[in-house]
Design an enzyme around this catalytic site. Structure first.
Site, PDB file in Angstrom:
ATOM      1  CG  ASN A 152      -1.970  -1.236   1.103  1.00  0.00           C
ATOM      2  OD1 ASN A 152      -2.159  -1.884   0.098  1.00  0.00           O
ATOM      3  ND2 ASN A 152      -2.602  -1.217   2.150  1.00  0.00           N
ATOM      4  CB  THR A 170     -17.679  37.429 -30.167  1.00  0.00           C
ATOM      5  OG1 THR A 170     -18.404  38.439 -30.799  1.00  0.00           O
ATOM      6  CG2 THR A 170     -16.308  38.238 -29.722  1.00  0.00           C
ATOM      7  CG  HIS A 171     -21.786  35.800 -30.330  1.00  0.00           C
ATOM      8  ND1 HIS A 171     -22.498  35.399 -29.226  1.00  0.00           N
ATOM      9  CD2 HIS A 171     -21.365  37.111 -29.669  1.00  0.00           C
ATOM     10  CE1 HIS A 171     -22.391  36.277 -28.341  1.00  0.00           C
ATOM     11  NE2 HIS A 171     -21.628  37.108 -28.500  1.00  0.00           N
ATOM     12  CB  SER A 184     -12.244  11.845 -49.146  1.00  0.00           C
ATOM     13  OG  SER A 184     -13.301  10.817 -49.501  1.00  0.00           O
ATOM     14  CE  LYS A 235     -13.853  16.569 -47.384  1.00  0.00           C
ATOM     15  NZ  LYS A 235     -14.856  15.361 -47.000  1.00  0.00           N
ATOM     16  CD  GLU A 254     -11.701  16.081 -38.951  1.00  0.00           C
ATOM     17  OE1 GLU A 254     -13.122  15.830 -39.015  1.00  0.00           O
ATOM     18  OE2 GLU A 254     -11.063  15.314 -39.583  1.00  0.00           O
TER      19      GLU A 254
HETATM   20  N1  ARG Z   1      -1.382  -3.840  -7.465  1.00  0.00           N
HETATM   21  C1  ARG Z   1      -2.085  -3.083  -6.163  1.00  0.00           C
HETATM   22  C2  ARG Z   1      -2.524  -1.873  -6.585  1.00  0.00           C
HETATM   23  O1  ARG Z   1      -2.244  -1.305  -7.573  1.00  0.00           O
HETATM   24  C3  ARG Z   1      -0.806  -2.908  -4.865  1.00  0.00           C
HETATM   25  C4  ARG Z   1      -1.507  -2.635  -3.755  1.00  0.00           C
HETATM   26  C5  ARG Z   1      -2.109  -3.971  -3.393  1.00  0.00           C
HETATM   27  N2  ARG Z   1      -2.364  -3.776  -2.042  1.00  0.00           N
HETATM   28  C6  ARG Z   1      -3.096  -4.743  -1.373  1.00  0.00           C
HETATM   29  N3  ARG Z   1      -3.502  -4.781  -0.228  1.00  0.00           N
HETATM   30  N4  ARG Z   1      -3.792  -5.722  -2.011  1.00  0.00           N
HETATM   31  O2  ARG Z   1      -3.649  -1.137  -5.827  1.00  0.00           O
END
Ligand code: ARG
Length: 450
Positions: free
Chosen positions: A93, A138-139, A266, A272, A279
């Site tokens: 994490n 404008t517009h 085209s 064209k 785009e």
């Molecule tokens: N691959 C996970 C993500 O991108 C990494 C973190 C995973 N954490 C866990 N508690 N499973 O979020």
């Protein structure tokens, strides 16, 4: 479930940031004595080898190992058994949060450099054709004449704000998550500032910047939203610039010729030439907005802290980066290769009606209240229309009959050079200001290169 839950197919691109994070974490663990120097050196060497293999394209990524973090750690531990200690005081994490902050610092710098590239193309165009007069709208109705440089510098301002927004995201990214663990830090005696310094999460005076709340650190996705918002806003700018160019390159306007390499013909109509790059710039902006919306919706209502939903945060920001990058390059190429059709511009701006406001200003200088002047000029415009002549071809006597303050010199107003010269104030399209802006953008872009 494997196919459903894996992220290595898209997060493998974080490998070099993941390895940088691991090296810094490793150095910190040795620094505080949680691993030996010998272990540190062995693990460091293993990380270097893996990085080389990844860069050479020979690393065997395995879907079963889910994500970039597990792939690298497992390969590392298979080679260097001591690497079983690497994940001490760390969670995926705070690891993924760190990888992404490093990535945001890199991605914002990369996009900023490309913004500067597009701005340089604009500057060259302004230097080459900037003094050409065109009608401003404008517009989408012809309003007042401007020099092309003034219109180009409006785009320049838009792109400059995009660069500033990216710089802001980079500043916000500059805080180190490592040490937050899964949610509540660690019981082990780590040194978060050491890790932060090793990774370059420092302020302008070299002081470590570490995130201040471990729960927020692993739950927060504001940077993703901020980055995608910066890209989406840039996309709005691309689409507006593109729309101007699409109009300008139509036969109806005919102000510019777009470079062949950025257009297609085209398959059916031989005559064209379609403004494809413009785009697509307009179209891609929808995608950039979509990515922002995905992230806002992803984060909304999630309980603190980490939830697996958040794995879905990466594809939108990677896509926003990649698409914004190529949009900027294509915009630069389109601008660099286009030609300005000077006679068509001159014909479009020749309508004296574009200077009707200047004619009202002429009366104001002679003491007429603006509302009265506006009304009088309106009557003069109507008179010209009814008589079927250009505004500046009316008889002086007829004009003086509308308002006695019209002098014999009233026709002088329709001199476009004079009209431009009078626009002297900051932000106006007169030659003095355009020269100032040219100098300013040269300065900005020179500084951006350094
Ligand atoms: N691959 C996970 C993500 O991108 C990494 C973190 C995973 N954490 C866990 N508690 N499973 O979020």
């Amino acid at each position: 479930m494997l196919r459903f839950s894996e992220s290595v197919s898209f997060d493998a691109r974080l490998a070099r940031f993941d390895i940088a994070g691991s090296k810094a974490h490793l150095a910190m663990l040795a620094h505080v004595g949680l691993i030996s120097r010998a272990e540190r050196d062995a693990i460091h060497g293993g990380l270097e080898d893996i990085l080389k293999e990844i860069e050479a394209g020979t690393f065997a990524w395995r879907t079963q190992l889910e994500d970039v973090h597990m792939n690298i750690e497992q390969a590392l531990t298979a080679r260097v058994p001591a690497a079983a200690r690497l994940h001490t005081a760390r969670s995926r994490n705070d690891q993924v949060a760190t990888d992404m902050r490093l990535w945001f610092k890199h991605a914002t710098a990369d996009l900023e450099a490309r913004v500067r590239g597009a701005q340089r193309a604009l500057l060259s165009l302004a230097e080459r054709d900037g003094e050409v007069l065109i009608p401003g709208y404008t517009h989408l109705q012809r309003a007042q004449p401007v020099v092309l440089a003034h219109h180009l510098f409006a785009w320049m301002e838009m792109l400059d704000r995009d660069a500033a927004r990216l710089a802001e995201v980079r500043a916000q990214a500059n805080w180190c998550p490592l040490g937050s663990g899964a949610i509540a830090g660690t019981t082990l005696p780590i040194d978060r500032e050491f890790t932060a310094r090793a990774l370059g999460f420092v302020d302008s005076r070299g002081r470590a910047q570490v995130t201040q709340n471990s729960m927020d650190t692993v739950a927060d996705r504001d940077l993703f939203i901020g980055f995608a918002a910066a890209c989406a806003t840039a996309g709005v700018h691309f689409s507006r610039i593109a729309e101007d160019l699409i109009l300008w390159s139509s036969v109806e306007f005919g102000f510019v010729d777009l470079p062949d390499a950025f257009c297609t013909g085209s398959s059916l109509m031989p005559q064209k030439k379609n403004p494809d790059s413009c785009e697509l710039l307009r179209g891609k902006s929808a995608r950039l907005q979509g990515n922002l919306h995905t992230l806002l919706t992803l984060a909304k209502g999630l309980p603190l802290t980490y939830n697996r939903d958040l794995q879905e945060d990466k594809p939108p920001v990677f896509d926003s980066h990649d698409q914004t990058a190529i949009c900027l390059d294509v915009l630069a190429g389109t601008l660099a290769g286009m030609t300005v059709k000077r006679d068509r511009c001159a014909a479009a701006v020749a309508d004296p009606g574009l200077l009707a406001t200047d004619l009202a200003d002429y009366l104001v200088i002679r003491g007429v209240p603006f509302r009265e002047a506006h009304h009088a000029v309106g009557a003069v415009v109507k008179l010209a229309e009814r008589s079927g002549v250009a505004l500046n071809a009316l008889e002086t006597a007829a004009v003086q009959q509308v308002h006695p303050k019209f002098g014999d010199d009233w026709r002088g107003v329709f001199d476009l050079r004079r009209a431009m010269q009078l626009r002297r104030g900051t932000g106006m399209p007169g030659p003095v200001q355009v020269r100032r802006q040219l100098a300013r953008w040269r300065r900005v872009l020179r500084a951006a290169k350094a």
